[in-house]
Design an enzyme around this catalytic site. Structure first.
Site, short mmCIF file in Angstrom:
data_model
loop_
_atom_site.label_atom_id
_atom_site.label_comp_id
_atom_site.label_asym_id
_atom_site.label_seq_id
_atom_site.Cartn_x
_atom_site.Cartn_y
_atom_site.Cartn_z
N ASP A 16 -19.35 -25.64 -24.68
CA ASP A 16 -19.73 -24.88 -25.87
C ASP A 16 -18.71 -23.80 -26.16
O ASP A 16 -18.43 -22.96 -25.30
CB ASP A 16 -21.09 -24.22 -25.69
CG ASP A 16 -22.24 -25.22 -25.68
OD1 ASP A 16 -22.01 -26.40 -25.96
OD2 ASP A 16 -23.38 -24.79 -25.39
N ASN A 24 -28.45 -28.36 -20.18
CA ASN A 24 -29.37 -27.23 -20.31
C ASN A 24 -30.74 -27.55 -19.73
O ASN A 24 -31.34 -26.72 -19.02
CB ASN A 24 -29.54 -26.85 -21.79
CG ASN A 24 -28.28 -26.29 -22.40
OD1 ASN A 24 -27.39 -25.83 -21.71
ND2 ASN A 24 -28.21 -26.34 -23.71
N ASN A 30 -39.28 -30.83 -32.37
CA ASN A 30 -39.60 -29.65 -33.15
C ASN A 30 -40.25 -30.13 -34.45
O ASN A 30 -40.41 -31.34 -34.66
CB ASN A 30 -38.39 -28.75 -33.39
CG ASN A 30 -37.29 -29.44 -34.18
OD1 ASN A 30 -37.52 -30.39 -34.94
ND2 ASN A 30 -36.06 -28.97 -34.01
N ASP A 74 -34.42 -26.43 -25.16
CA ASP A 74 -34.15 -27.06 -23.87
C ASP A 74 -34.88 -26.35 -22.73
O ASP A 74 -35.38 -26.98 -21.80
CB ASP A 74 -32.64 -27.06 -23.59
CG ASP A 74 -31.85 -27.86 -24.63
OD1 ASP A 74 -32.40 -28.84 -25.14
OD2 ASP A 74 -30.71 -27.48 -24.93
N THR A 113 -35.14 -16.74 -22.94
CA THR A 113 -33.85 -17.34 -23.26
C THR A 113 -33.26 -16.79 -24.55
O THR A 113 -32.06 -16.49 -24.62
CB THR A 113 -33.98 -18.88 -23.36
OG1 THR A 113 -34.34 -19.40 -22.09
CG2 THR A 113 -32.69 -19.53 -23.82
#
Length: 295
Positions: A13, A43, A180, A247, A277
């Site tokens: 990333d 992740n 989601n 994740d 997170t």
């Protein structure tokens, strides 16, 4: 004892910190740049491992993937099933705005060169009752799902990023589908204005045997199986970076279930973990340790 396998993506990333997400035709300055270990597979493996459970990672990296293997190993993840290939490691360009939102461009790289031979080799070490966790960032998913299901493994699938390829997969062989609200609506065949109830009802009708988790950001999360449905509220926190929030939720839900917690308790712990997170920058490194969550 059950074994947990995450067969998925590993990405480098590159994160740019911006005032706002870049608009079409716009050029803006970044105030910072970071290079982190990421990818939905990595992740999720790190999230499960941080709860104290043993987890195995399978996937592919190029010669530039040492940082990812080092990160996984530092969190206690077994990387013996990660293969080296002659293609650059998967890459994500992430724009992170000052209000914590992000926009991501993915380069699949090594994540899309998984061969049938590798699938057979990896799954030969796992058996009935073991758990396999998958996302939509690698190739070979139909073969993996079919073979894992035939072995009696518990198949968890997170269809992210969502695209038309998801409909070609044997979703009826998935035990736990984690989406989601956007992914859920897409799979259910509903438009973006559909209510959560309409989406969940449609998913139940299409896949009556599946467990489903649908995360809805600030509007909480839902779990359903058959006629049973549970809701868990979101937590209000100061969001810094939403990368890896989903994740983290997936990893902590799976791990909490394996640690003996009820579905409702597992949803609560997954919510707590993901809320921590988003208060931190980064991907795998932002995932909390189990001692921060299980209090």
């Amino acid at each position: 004892m059950k074994k947990i396998l995450v067969f998925g993506s590993l990405n480098i990333d590159i994160v740019y910190s911006l005032d706002h997400i870049v608009r079409p035709g716009e050029t803006i300055l970044s105030s910072a740049i970071e290079k982190n270990a990421g990818g939905k597979g990595l992740n999720q493996a790190c999230a499960i491992s941080k709860t104290g459970l043993d987890v195995y990672m399978a996937g592919c990296v190029g010669e530039d993937g040492n940082m990812l293997l080092d990160t996984l190993s530092s969190f206690g993840v077994d990387v013996s099933n990660v293969h080296r290939v002659d293609i650059p490691t998967g890459n994500a360009i992430i724009e992170r705005s000052k209000d914590g939102e992000n926009s991501i461009i993915l380069f699949a790289g090594a994540n899309r060169v998984i061969e049938k031979k590798m699938i057979d080799e990896v799954l030969s070490s796992f058996s009935s009752g073991d758990i396999i966790v998958l996302q939509n960032e690698i190739n070979g998913l139909s073969e993996i799902i079919n073979e894992a299901s035939a072995k009696g493994m518990y198949v968890v699938f997170n269809p992210a990023p969502f695209d038309e390829s998801v409909f070609s997969l044997p979703l009826d062989k998935v035990n736990l589908l984690v989406v989601n609200e956007i992914e859920g609506a897409g799979i259910a065949g509903k438009d973006e204005n559909a209510s959560y109830t309409e989406i969940l009802d449609a998913l139940k009708e299409k896949y009556p045997e599946n467990e489903v988790i649908m995360t809805c950001g600030k509007n909480g999360s839902y779990w359903q199986k058959g006629e049973d449905r549970l809701y868990n509220e979101a937590m209000r926190v100061n969001t810094v970076d939403t990368t890896a929030a989903g994740d983290t939720f997936i990893g902590y839900f799976i791990a909490s279930r394996e640690l003996g917690y009820t579905v409702k308790e597992s949803m609560s712990y997954a919510t707590i973990a993901s809320s921590i997170t988003v208060t931190r920058k980064g991907a795998a490194g932002s995932v909390p340790e189990g001692k921060e969550v299980f209090k």
